[in-house]
Design a protein around this motif. Structure first.
Motif, short mmCIF file in Angstrom:
data_model
loop_
_atom_site.label_atom_id
_atom_site.label_comp_id
_atom_site.label_asym_id
_atom_site.label_seq_id
_atom_site.Cartn_x
_atom_site.Cartn_y
_atom_site.Cartn_z
N TYR A 79 39.06 36.00 42.91
CA TYR A 79 37.90 35.54 42.27
C TYR A 79 37.42 36.55 41.56
O TYR A 79 36.97 36.30 40.16
N GLN A 80 37.46 37.92 41.81
CA GLN A 80 37.20 38.83 40.99
C GLN A 80 37.91 39.11 39.63
O GLN A 80 37.36 39.11 38.62
N ALA A 81 39.23 38.85 39.91
CA ALA A 81 40.24 38.90 38.83
C ALA A 81 40.02 37.79 37.96
O ALA A 81 39.93 37.95 36.50
N LEU A 82 39.75 36.72 38.25
CA LEU A 82 39.50 35.63 37.49
C LEU A 82 38.23 35.54 36.68
O LEU A 82 38.21 35.15 35.60
N SER A 83 37.15 36.31 37.24
CA SER A 83 35.71 36.30 36.67
C SER A 83 36.26 37.38 35.08
O SER A 83 35.13 37.32 34.47
N GLN A 84 37.27 37.86 35.29
CA GLN A 84 37.37 38.67 33.88
C GLN A 84 37.75 37.93 32.78
O GLN A 84 37.77 38.23 31.72
N SER A 85 38.23 36.63 33.12
CA SER A 85 38.78 35.81 32.31
C SER A 85 37.88 34.49 31.83
O SER A 85 38.03 34.16 30.51
N ILE A 86 37.31 34.00 32.88
CA ILE A 86 36.41 32.87 32.72
C ILE A 86 35.01 33.05 33.20
O ILE A 86 35.17 33.70 34.25
#
Length: 311
Positions: A79-86
């Motif tokens: 979730y944290q990693a994804l939030s850096q992209s979208i």
């Protein structure tokens, strides 16, 4: 340009599946495609992409993560990693902040928003814990900083009870203790639902007989309750201070200090269950409408930003 595409992971119990279907339908009416069931437990990350159930998550225009009970460290990490992209809803930074009770109380106090008096003590600071129980009138509430639903919360009545608890606490892997002053209140609270800076619903919760916790998972019951302007303003202010797009703010009235205090800020507040709707707690449509507006605007902003970068 292809139609906007959002991902959704919604809880299924308590009518959540029906809520998800209504959300998907409402988004489709606005030309927004949805992929549901995107539980990051089933995801794998490699080569700069997170793949979940055949969906490249970075290709989505937004991701709504709305399931509190099944979050694992693996899912939160992705979730944290994804939030850096979208865009994610809630945004991960604010989500992580609000999930930590100490950091939440500390920030809210810094913004002039009353919470329960609190103390954070190092695991070996027994003197600090005993000083807290004396300063707080002989009663403490021990809380895990990252718990939810009332799990792990313990009321400590006096130094003798603290002495009885300390040997158990010393054997845990906790690095610190977070405690709050036990608040004298009428065993009811307000749950104020906030979406995109607006109050979209309110209900009350009442602790069971001979108990003090109002959480539904702890045996509390819900009832119809109209909010007053003061609790709504506090809930909105707390949500904005934390930077959350969606929140459920729990408030109680401190009879000793004669003021409302924010007890907790929930990042995934449940919709009313079918049973609760039968009691007259009917805010689901307003909340859905506000979430659809929020998702649509989030998607539009993301696409506008992408167009500027491409140009």
């Amino acid at each position: 340009m292809t139609a906007p595409h959002v991902g959704i992971w919604m809880y299924e119990n308590g009518g959540g599946k029906a809520i998800e279907q209504r959300l998907v339908h409402a988004l489709a009416e606005r030309g927004i495609q949805s992929s549901t069931g995107l539980n990051l437990r089933d995801a794998r990350a490699q080569g700069g992409q997170i793949l979940c159930n055949g969906i490249v998550m970075e290709h989505l225009d937004a991701f709504l993560s709305y399931n509190a009970g099944q979050q694992t460290q693996y899912q939160l990490y992705l979730y944290q990693a994804l939030s850096q992209s979208i865009p994610t809803l809630n945004n991960f930074s604010s989500f992580a902040l609000a999930e930590d009770k100490f950091r939440t109380s500390h920030l809210l106090n810094g913004h002039g928003i009353a919470t329960a008096d609190y103390r954070l003590c190092h695991k070996n600071d027994i003197a600090g814990l005993k000083a807290a129980i004396r300063d707080f009138g002989g009663k403490l509430v021990y809380k895990p900083t990252d718990g939810w639903g009332g799990v792990g919360i313990v009321k400590i009545d006096g130094e003798h009870a603290l002495d009885m608890l300390l040997p158990f606490l010393s054997r845990t892997d906790l690095r610190y203790f977070y405690v709050e002053r036990f608040i004298d209140y009428d065993n009811t609270d307000y749950r104020i639902d906030i979406v995109d800076g607006k109050c979209v619903g309110c209900y009350g919760r009442k602790a069971p007989k001979d108990d003090w916790k109002t959480n539904i998972t702890s045996g509390g019951s819900v009832f119809v309750r109209e909010p007053n302007d003061e609790v709504v303003a506090l809930a909105i202010k707390a949500t904005q201070a934390l930077g959350l797009e969606i929140a459920g703010v729990d408030l109680i009235y401190d009879r000793e200090q004669e003021r409302y205090v924010v007890l907790e800020v929930n990042t995934i507040p449940a919709f009313a269950t079918p049973e609760q709707e039968q009691l007259g707690i009917n805010f689901n449509q307003d909340k859905l409408d506000a979430m659809v507006e929020l998702i649509e605007r989030t998607v539009q902003q993301k696409r506008a930003l992408h167009s500027v970068k491409v140009a």
